[in-house]
Design an enzyme around this catalytic site. Sequence first.
Site: not given
Ligand code: CA2
Length: 154
Positions: A13-14, A21, A26, A77, A80, A83, A90, A101, A103-105, A110, A114
């Site tokens: 998601p997202n 943003r 990110y 990836n 959210a 978590h 499963d 797994e 992740h960008l961050s 954080r 998370r």
């Molecule tokens: O760091 C990552 O890749 C995450 O999977 C990114 C998720 C976050 O919930 C994880 O804890 C770590 C969030 C992705 C949302 O991406 C956005 C990108 C641009 C603007 C807003 C959200």
Amino acid sequence: MPDAKPIYVLNGPNLNLLGTREPDIYGHATLADIEKACADRAGQLGRGIVFRQSNVEGELVDWLQEARDKGCAVILNAGAYTHTSVALHDAIKAIGVPVIETHLSNPAAREEFRHVSLVGKAAKGVIAGFGAASYLLAVEAAALLARDQESPAA
Ligand code: CA2
């Protein structure tokens, strides 16, 4: 490797909002940029990719199940859902294909919510904190794992 199965790269998601943003967290790359970079790196390693994004948890479960037969490894990836999702945990356990797994961050650096990863409890390993380069490192890891599975003695 003409018959090599592709690496699945699944995004939760997202992540479709990348590049629009929160670049401080990110980065500036869009998901399309990341897809192109993954395809190029995988191609250099003799692999194709299947690259998808969904905001729907069940769709990610369906794609993990699809990768059981059609993929050599999965880069996940889960955003959210990382978590919170017992369903993704499963599914990863069920498919028998290695899941990385990704992740960008770095979620461990954080907010506390998370710090738990249900995906990580089922995944083969974790790559996090390198921005878009996390995906390229994950492609390398996936190709190595796939090679070892396909020809264990090599
Ligand atoms: O760091 C990552 O890749 C995450 O999977 C990114 C998720 C976050 O919930 C994880 O804890 C770590 C969030 C992705 C949302 O991406 C956005 C990108 C641009 C603007 C807003 C959200």
